[in-house]
Design a protein around this motif. Sequence first.
Motif, PDB file in Angstrom:
ATOM      1  N   PHE A  44       0.990  -0.986  -0.167  1.00 59.90           N
ATOM      2  CA  PHE A  44       0.099  -0.271  -0.072  1.00 59.90           C
ATOM      3  C   PHE A  44       0.722   1.282   0.012  1.00 59.90           C
ATOM      4  N   GLN A  45       2.142   1.233   0.630  1.00 62.91           N
ATOM      5  CA  GLN A  45       3.037   2.851   0.548  1.00 62.91           C
ATOM      6  C   GLN A  45       3.658   2.624  -1.010  1.00 62.91           C
ATOM      7  N   SER A  46       4.109   1.614  -0.891  1.00 64.82           N
ATOM      8  CA  SER A  46       4.218   1.382  -2.711  1.00 64.82           C
ATOM      9  C   SER A  46       3.096   2.430  -3.213  1.00 64.82           C
ATOM     10  N   ILE A  47       2.322   2.011  -3.249  1.00 70.04           N
ATOM     11  CA  ILE A  47       1.084   2.702  -4.182  1.00 70.04           C
ATOM     12  C   ILE A  47       0.540   4.151  -3.781  1.00 70.04           C
ATOM     13  N   THR A  75       7.263  -1.976  -9.873  1.00 70.58           N
ATOM     14  CA  THR A  75       8.975  -3.215  -9.690  1.00 70.58           C
ATOM     15  C   THR A  75       7.527  -3.617  -8.442  1.00 70.58           C
ATOM     16  N   LYS A  76       6.977  -2.346  -7.711  1.00 74.16           N
ATOM     17  CA  LYS A  76       6.711  -3.016  -5.693  1.00 74.16           C
ATOM     18  C   LYS A  76       5.859  -3.049  -5.786  1.00 74.16           C
ATOM     19  N   VAL A  77       4.583  -3.588  -6.584  1.00 73.37           N
ATOM     20  CA  VAL A  77       3.516  -3.922  -6.151  1.00 73.37           C
ATOM     21  C   VAL A  77       3.576  -4.179  -6.516  1.00 73.37           C
ATOM     22  N   TRP A  78       4.081  -5.125  -7.910  1.00 77.13           N
ATOM     23  CA  TRP A  78       4.088  -6.140  -8.807  1.00 77.13           C
ATOM     24  C   TRP A  78       5.230  -7.351  -8.606  1.00 77.13           C
ATOM     25  N   LEU A 167      13.337  -1.860   2.744  1.00 71.32           N
ATOM     26  CA  LEU A 167      12.894  -1.523   1.555  1.00 71.32           C
ATOM     27  C   LEU A 167      11.572  -0.434   1.771  1.00 71.32           C
ATOM     28  N   ALA A 168      11.045   0.061   3.611  1.00 75.72           N
ATOM     29  CA  ALA A 168      10.601   1.216   3.898  1.00 75.72           C
ATOM     30  C   ALA A 168      11.148   2.346   3.885  1.00 75.72           C
ATOM     31  N   MET A 169      12.491   2.488   3.732  1.00 77.01           N
ATOM     32  CA  MET A 169      13.814   3.534   4.043  1.00 77.01           C
ATOM     33  C   MET A 169      13.549   3.559   2.631  1.00 77.01           C
ATOM     34  N   ALA A 173      13.089   7.370   0.818  1.00 77.25           N
ATOM     35  CA  ALA A 173      14.145   8.710   0.576  1.00 77.25           C
ATOM     36  C   ALA A 173      13.015   8.566  -1.022  1.00 77.25           C
ATOM     37  N   PHE A 174      12.282   7.322  -1.290  1.00 76.02           N
ATOM     38  CA  PHE A 174      11.760   7.743  -2.826  1.00 76.02           C
ATOM     39  C   PHE A 174      10.872   8.949  -2.793  1.00 76.02           C
ATOM     40  N   PHE A 175      10.394   8.764  -1.716  1.00 75.25           N
ATOM     41  CA  PHE A 175       9.195   9.764  -1.611  1.00 75.25           C
ATOM     42  C   PHE A 175       9.576  11.029  -1.132  1.00 75.25           C
TER      43      PHE A 175
END
Lengths: 231, 485
Positions: A44-47, A75-78, A167-169, A173-175
């Motif tokens: 959900f975070q990646s979405i 990449t992250k959701v699928w 991955l959350a880190m 950074a990407f956000f």
Amino acid sequence: MQTLQNTLPLITSLNALVGGLFMITAFGIVVTRQIRAGLKFFIFQSILLAASAFLLGIKPFSIDLLIVGVINLVTKVWLLPLLLRHMVKKEIYTRREITQVFNIPTSLIIALVLTILAYFFTLPWIETQTVLSIIHVNVPVGLAGLLLGAFTLIARREAVPQLLGLLAMENGAFFAGVAIAPDLPLIAELALAFDILMLTFVIGILTRTVNEHTGNTSVGSLAKLKEGVQK
Amino acid sequence: MILVILVATVLIAAIISAISKDSIRIKTYTTLISSIITLWLSIRIALDVVTSSSHIITAIPYWISIDGLGALIVLLVSVVYFTASIFSIGYMKFDIASSSKLYYVNFNLFVFSMLIIPLIKEPNTVWIAVELTTLFSVLLVGFENTNAAIEAAWKYIVLTIMGAAIALLGFLILYWAARQAGVEHYTWSALLIAAPQMSPVLLKASFIFILVGFGAKIGLVPLHTWLPDAHSQAPSPVCALLSGVETTAILYVILRLLPIMSASLAIDVNTWLSIIGLISVGTAAFLLLQVKDYKRLFAFSTVEHMGIILVAFGLGGASAHIAAVLQMIGHTLTKSFAFYAAGSVLLIMGTRDIASVRNLIKKSPISGVALLLGGLAIAGAPPFVLFLSEFSIIKAGLSQGKYIIVGILVLFIAIAFFAIMNHVSRMVFGKDEKKSSEQIAPVTLPISTKITLGIAIIPIVIFGVYIPETLNKLIILAAAIVGGS
């Protein structure tokens, strides 16, 4: 700040909503006790990360950011959950995680303190930029996401939750990145996506190996290599 | 063009190692040939950089080019790649039981990822290359597939990827600052030019994030805890690469930032480097006193040397920078030799425990002498190259009147010297108390191990007394780049 918000009201407030939800998912990864739920929070975070990239890419129109959003979704959701489910299926579906350093209320308080710190830490950075109000949301939320990911990593004793922390880190950074570096070269973006899949793959191999050796994946109990107490 | 051939050589070696499924021989000799070609090319590159008028070779403008500092790193990586490839031949024969299929694939890919770091000009892509060094080397760390090796690999990947995520935010902030200053082609050199116009707040934040994040990878205290584990559990040729060149290659990225930070006066870089460096040297010196495992001994010495290099760069000024670059070269060459020596001891004795290794000089004269020379060289005794560089660092510091920093540094170096020599001399000359030597079947060292030891010692001894003119020019070029000119 108020005058800035009038320039792009809808997109800015939608993005603020995405930022708020992003924070909730980051807290979710910190406190959730089941690996499956943690993975769902991460997806959900990646979405949400992709949603922020899409929102920022609409106006001013930027094809780069839209592609970044698509890369993220693919990449992250699928792909990433597919890879993870394939490699460490047993871990995700049958194990209920119990080993955690702090209990949930303590974790929440520490996470809250980290979030507030992230806000005050980023204030001087935000003041350097007066044009884009989107940065006012994404940079503090991004740093908070990074810190909460690091906290998850430290507070967890299991292999897969530690991977989710890492991955959350990177998501954090990407956000911040979609706001402060929207025109990053696409080669770099693609390489980053590939890099995250590689990371998941390598950690998947290691998790399997740890499982073969010790019968579980409680990596927190791996503490033989120290000074003075060998053998 | 030569830069592309350099990278392609290693990549082709990795692909051939992956395709040739069961033949160890093909993998071994492909890697060896690739390392010889790489070494030759990197010497050519270094010569070209020194002799050309601009001191830069460009393959793809704004993306791939190399200057003095980069050429030096490429040269160091290639030298250790070459010696580690020879050492691997004997290592793989000893370790026939373990599945060695992926060893050479990862080995070549790991070298590839280190070679591209100094070639890439776009900082964000450099970050990806640094992350690749972790991902390609982590399976090599866990290669021996023991509980301890897997534990080391896990700690290694978790701590360094965590550091990389912190550094990623630093790189994004750097990019943000560059965009604000209107930088068009985002490269290291463009950043250097634009630095005075960039926001000091953002520059400072990015530097701290990158220093902390990549500090984990270099082994700076307090994020050094994975380093002795990973650098001791990996196979010996991999240890030489990890300890000798991986740390140096990542340090290169921080060195790239130094002139940018100095140009903008955003942050007092020298004080930061001195303090972090001294803490690392001090922590490592005291931990060296109590190690029980001789490969961990050399691993902690890496933490110590990274600290010394940071302190030396933190002293500032051309002479200190030149001494620091020499220290980098000396550390890479000496540490790889020390790990080959430790690897030969491991082949003979079959244990990493310092207390079980006694009277080595009788059991295997070659290993004994190699370990003794490696210990002396890494501790900084004359006439080896590290003595020369440490002496130059102290001289440069004293001539600038930085007596306190130099005083503390000398104290810590002395403690580390005592600690290393204490352990090593007991291993080499100490009396065998347990009389257990009869139980160990006599093992002769493989010829490749002897050749590696023979080759790896040559530069350490020669550079201690004489530095060739071309290398000297390269060192001065590299130091000038860090100095910002």
